[in-house]
Design a protein around this motif. Structure first.
Motif, PDB file in Angstrom:
ATOM      1  N   GLY A   1       0.802  -1.219   0.000  1.00 14.54           N
ATOM      2  CA  GLY A   1       0.000   0.000   0.000  1.00 14.54           C
ATOM      3  C   GLY A   1       0.837   1.274   0.000  1.00 14.54           C
ATOM      4  N   ASP A   2       2.102   1.173   0.399  1.00 16.56           N
ATOM      5  CA  ASP A   2       3.001   2.325   0.404  1.00 16.56           C
ATOM      6  C   ASP A   2       3.664   2.547  -0.950  1.00 16.56           C
ATOM      7  N   CYS A   3       3.434   1.647  -1.915  1.00 16.14           N
ATOM      8  CA  CYS A   3       4.089   1.715  -3.225  1.00 16.14           C
ATOM      9  C   CYS A   3       3.129   2.238  -4.294  1.00 16.14           C
ATOM     10  N   LEU A   4       3.715   2.742  -5.383  1.00 12.31           N
ATOM     11  CA  LEU A   4       2.918   3.162  -6.525  1.00 12.31           C
ATOM     12  C   LEU A   4       2.227   1.947  -7.134  1.00 12.31           C
ATOM     13  N   THR A   5       1.200   2.193  -7.918  1.00 13.38           N
ATOM     14  CA  THR A   5       0.419   1.120  -8.533  1.00 13.38           C
ATOM     15  C   THR A   5       1.318   0.136  -9.277  1.00 13.38           C
ATOM     16  N   GLY A   6       1.129  -1.141  -8.995  1.00 12.34           N
ATOM     17  CA  GLY A   6       1.842  -2.195  -9.703  1.00 12.34           C
ATOM     18  C   GLY A   6       3.146  -2.611  -9.058  1.00 12.34           C
ATOM     19  N   LEU A   7       3.672  -1.838  -8.117  1.00  9.80           N
ATOM     20  CA  LEU A   7       4.924  -2.201  -7.463  1.00  9.80           C
ATOM     21  C   LEU A   7       4.645  -2.926  -6.154  1.00  9.80           C
ATOM     22  N   LYS A   8       5.620  -3.720  -5.709  1.00 10.33           N
ATOM     23  CA  LYS A   8       5.492  -4.448  -4.455  1.00 10.33           C
ATOM     24  C   LYS A   8       6.557  -3.963  -3.479  1.00 10.33           C
ATOM     25  N   CYS A   9       6.203  -3.987  -2.210  1.00  9.80           N
ATOM     26  CA  CYS A   9       7.157  -3.664  -1.154  1.00  9.80           C
ATOM     27  C   CYS A   9       7.887  -4.956  -0.811  1.00  9.80           C
ATOM     28  N   CYS A  10       9.156  -5.020  -1.158  1.00 14.43           N
ATOM     29  CA  CYS A  10       9.929  -6.251  -0.986  1.00 14.43           C
ATOM     30  C   CYS A  10      11.173  -5.987  -0.150  1.00 14.43           C
ATOM     31  N   LYS A  11      11.599  -7.020   0.558  1.00 15.58           N
ATOM     32  CA  LYS A  11      12.826  -6.929   1.338  1.00 15.58           C
ATOM     33  C   LYS A  11      13.994  -6.989   0.373  1.00 15.58           C
ATOM     34  N   GLY A  12      14.871  -6.016   0.503  1.00 15.98           N
ATOM     35  CA  GLY A  12      16.072  -5.978  -0.327  1.00 15.98           C
ATOM     36  C   GLY A  12      17.300  -6.133   0.545  1.00 15.98           C
ATOM     37  N   PRO A  13      18.473  -6.010  -0.044  1.00 17.33           N
ATOM     38  CA  PRO A  13      19.685  -6.147   0.759  1.00 17.33           C
ATOM     39  C   PRO A  13      19.816  -5.036   1.809  1.00 17.33           C
ATOM     40  N   CYS A  14      19.220  -3.867   1.560  1.00 19.13           N
ATOM     41  CA  CYS A  14      19.316  -2.740   2.505  1.00 19.13           C
ATOM     42  C   CYS A  14      17.937  -2.239   2.910  1.00 19.13           C
ATOM     43  N   GLY A  15      17.087  -3.100   3.388  1.00 22.14           N
ATOM     44  CA  GLY A  15      15.761  -2.702   3.845  1.00 22.14           C
ATOM     45  C   GLY A  15      14.697  -2.918   2.783  1.00 22.14           C
ATOM     46  N   ASN A  16      13.460  -2.604   3.134  1.00 20.90           N
ATOM     47  CA  ASN A  16      12.331  -2.759   2.216  1.00 20.90           C
ATOM     48  C   ASN A  16      12.306  -1.614   1.214  1.00 20.90           C
ATOM     49  N   SER A  17      11.908  -1.932  -0.030  1.00 16.84           N
ATOM     50  CA  SER A  17      11.747  -0.908  -1.058  1.00 16.84           C
ATOM     51  C   SER A  17      10.701  -1.371  -2.067  1.00 16.84           C
ATOM     52  N   CYS A  18      10.151  -0.421  -2.822  1.00 21.82           N
ATOM     53  CA  CYS A  18       9.150  -0.729  -3.847  1.00 21.82           C
ATOM     54  C   CYS A  18       9.866  -1.159  -5.120  1.00 21.82           C
ATOM     55  N   VAL A  19       9.527  -2.346  -5.611  1.00 21.29           N
ATOM     56  CA  VAL A  19      10.175  -2.889  -6.811  1.00 21.29           C
ATOM     57  C   VAL A  19       9.130  -3.465  -7.758  1.00 21.29           C
ATOM     58  N   GLU A  20       9.545  -3.663  -8.999  1.00 17.59           N
ATOM     59  CA  GLU A  20       8.702  -4.318  -9.997  1.00 17.59           C
ATOM     60  C   GLU A  20       8.579  -5.786  -9.611  1.00 17.59           C
TER      61      GLU A  20
END
Length: 141
Positions: free
Chosen positions: A110-129
């Motif tokens: 819900g914190d991401c733009l339409t179509g993106l997912k909030c995913c765990k990355g190497p340096c915290g969560n971020s919105c990605v395709e």
């Protein structure tokens, strides 16, 4: 009446009178319902004065919430509402973060733009395709 009783009575009366004055407008006052919306952390480039220090300084139902450079009065969110989940799945995380305290730029889809997912990355969560599922279930004839 004895002088010691009169002094005790006067002190108790004074405390009763002063109690409402000390409690009004303090940070121990009730906090407004709801939660502050998620705001990603960032680097403050321009100082902004605080709009508020406590919920009671904000109009109507708004809450005093931390922002990048200061506190702002914002409309609350209901933490019990169902979290939005965007389709797809998160990519596999490879690598390690070199930052000592990585910051999340999102908490959920819900914190991401339409179509993106909030995913765990190497340096915290971020919105990605998101990755699209490419398999289809086997059909039996």
């Amino acid at each position: 009446m004895k002088p010691s009783s009169l002094i005790t009575f006067t002190v108790l009366l004074a405390l009763e009178i002063l109690t409402p004055w000390t409690a009004e407008g303090t940070s121990t006052e009730k906090v407004k319902s709801g939660a502050c919306p998620f705001r990603p952390h960032g680097l403050c480039l321009v100082y902004e004065p605080h709009e508020c220090l406590n919920d009671w300084e904000c109009p109507k139902d708004q809450k005093c919430c931390p922002s990048i450079c200061s506190n702002k009065c914002l409309d609350p969110v209901d933490p019990s509402e169902q979290v939005k989940v965007n389709p797809g799945r998160c990519p596999l995380v490879i690598g390690e973060c070199k930052e000592p305290k990585p910051l999340d730029t999102c908490l959920n889809d819900g914190d991401c733009l339409t179509g993106l997912k909030c995913c765990k990355g190497p340096c915290g969560n971020s919105c990605v395709e998101p990755l699209k599922d490419t398999f289809s279930p086997l059909q039996q004839d």
